[in-house]
Scaffold this active site. Structure first.
Site, mmCIF file in Angstrom:
data_model
loop_
_atom_site.group_PDB
_atom_site.id
_atom_site.type_symbol
_atom_site.label_atom_id
_atom_site.label_comp_id
_atom_site.label_asym_id
_atom_site.label_seq_id
_atom_site.Cartn_x
_atom_site.Cartn_y
_atom_site.Cartn_z
ATOM 1 N N GLU A 83 49.393 47.347 55.668
ATOM 2 C CA GLU A 83 49.113 48.740 55.292
ATOM 3 C C GLU A 83 48.446 49.476 56.454
ATOM 4 O OE1 GLU A 83 46.967 51.260 51.653
ATOM 5 O OE2 GLU A 83 46.852 49.063 51.683
ATOM 6 N N HIS A 114 38.438 49.420 48.829
ATOM 7 C CA HIS A 114 39.896 49.419 48.768
ATOM 8 C C HIS A 114 40.431 48.008 48.537
ATOM 9 C CE1 HIS A 114 43.874 49.138 50.866
ATOM 10 N NE2 HIS A 114 44.109 50.156 50.060
ATOM 11 N N GLU A 134 40.165 47.172 44.940
ATOM 12 C CA GLU A 134 41.221 47.883 44.199
ATOM 13 C C GLU A 134 42.505 47.046 44.175
ATOM 14 O OE1 GLU A 134 44.746 50.491 45.118
ATOM 15 O OE2 GLU A 134 43.016 51.461 46.031
ATOM 16 N N HIS A 135 42.876 46.476 45.312
ATOM 17 C CA HIS A 135 44.062 45.614 45.363
ATOM 18 C C HIS A 135 43.879 44.358 44.511
ATOM 19 C CE1 HIS A 135 46.667 46.961 48.952
ATOM 20 N NE2 HIS A 135 45.870 47.972 48.646
#
Length: 402
Positions: free
Chosen positions: A125, A45, A48-49
């Site tokens: 997040e 993840h 991905e950022h």
């Protein structure tokens, strides 16, 4: 619909839709949280950022501005078993969209300062998920449901793992997982042969090889209780279900629809409409290559929790003992067919569906072929599945207000 396998192993799937002006392009990578080592949890993840944070030729702002100025949409998502980077633009801007997307994929710099800044973004997040009881319950329940297996770990990772991420570790992870054999490029919409050829040239030329390291998880039954400062009791109940890609999974879709997939489902009508015990109640499935889960979620007042839980279990036991009706199966099939077609009204939905299916080695059926297969599900298949699934042990999780 056509498929191309590049000499290096990258797969390309294309679907030309001449009734739209949109072009959607997605890069699917067989990298997800279930393939991470314990110290890598959250790395997929995080990467991905980072692909949005600048390349050798574009800054993060230039990446966003380029797509914003042409009215496109650039986004990504990470799941437990894959990652997708995608862009949707007008057909006249298709080559520009591909240029930005491929630049991010091949030329991201993973700047050290940007890495430290993005850690703080992901902490926020995480905090957002912590503040959402439904997400909080799902994360903690999965950790117990698939104990000691990466499938149970949170997709976002933890602060403890993320704070130790370095540029070197990120580059090593990309080198390991972002390899041709793990990649599918999906295109859908008003795509041209020229665009397809550009994709083939861009993605058919790089190299790399690795093997995914993953063992099948074990479904851990039990009753799990979590404490959190909340206003309601949040309850989930899960049974082990069919794994992804089996013929049984179609019957599971129908069964799920009947039990809790719609506002006319048995759970919704019983728990919400008849008894007024909850605002939110539903059932859903999570299917993977080696295991599947069917679960129910409901949020209710703490004082009403015992009754709501009992009613959920009553609905399930009623179906276990007496089955569903032919009329329910027919209605569920009609619902699934209708919602499926309506959900496929965009080029992006075609791109996503085709890419995910091909990435996971499943048959890429056309919309019409999928409709036919859904329509073939029988009441006997659904009742056989219900008998099989609900005869096994159940796992439950609940957040009780402190």
């Amino acid at each position: 619909m056509e498929q191309i396998v590049c000499p290096n192993g990258v797969k390309i799937v294309t679907e030309k839709i001449n009734t739209t002006r949109a072009v959607s392009i997605g890069i699917f990578v067989r990298a997800g949280s279930r393939y991470e080592q314990a110290h890598e949890n959250g790395m997929t993840h995080f990467i991905e950022h980072m692909l949005f944070k600048g390349t050798t030729t574009r800054t993060a702002q230039q990446i966003s501005q380029t797509i914003d100025r042409i009215g496109g949409e650039l986004n990504a998502y990470t799941s437990r078993d894959h990652t997708c980077y995608h862009v949707t633009v007008l057909d006249t801007h298709a080559e520009q969209g591909l240029a930005v997307l491929s630049d991010m994929f091949f030329n991201s710099v993973f700047d050290k300062e940007a890495i430290e800044k993005e850690k703080r973004v992901i902490y926020e997040e995480m905090a957002m998920d912590e503040d959402t009881p439904e997400e909080y319950l799902a994360d903690h329940f999965y950790q117990d449901l698939y104990a000691n297996h990466p499938l149970g770990r949170p997709i976002l990772g933890t602060k403890a793992t993320i704070e130790n991420f370095t540029q070197a570790a990120i580059l090593q992870y990309v080198k390991k997982y972002y390899v041709p054999e793990h990649i599918v490029v999906s295109l859908a919409g008003n795509i041209s042969d020229t665009l397809i050829e550009q994709v083939r040239l861009l993605f058919g030329a790089f190299s790399g090889e690795t093997q995914l390291d993953s063992v099948a998880p074990v479904f851990c039954v039990g009753d799990y209780v979590y404490e959190k400062s909340v206003e309601q009791a949040h309850f989930t109940l899960a049974y082990e279900a069919s794994k992804r890609g089996t013929e049984e999974s179609y019957a599971l879709l129908v069964l799920d629809t009947i039990i809790g997939g719609t506002t006319s489902s048995r759970l919704f009508q019983t728990v919400r409409e008849q008894l007024g015990l909850a605002y939110q109640i539903y059932s859903t499935t999570s299917l993977y290559e080696d295991i599947g889960t069917w679960l129910v979620y409901v949020a209710t007042n703490e004082s009403e929790f015992p009754l709501a839980k009992a009613k959920v279990q009553e609905v399930i036991q009623e179906i276990y003992h007496n089955g569903v009706t032919l009329e329910e199966v027919k209605d569920a099939i009609t619902h699934l067919q209708g919602s499926f077609v309506l959900g496929m009204e965009s080029a992006e939905s075609h791109m996503t569906r085709n890419g995910e299916l091909l990435l996971h080695g499943l048959t890429v059926r056309t919309v019409d072929e999928a409709l036919v297969r859904i329509g073939e599900v029988t009441v006997e298949e659904v009742n056989t599945l219900a008998k099989k699934m609900f005869s096994t042990s159940v796992a439950t999780g609940v957040i009780m207000p402190i």
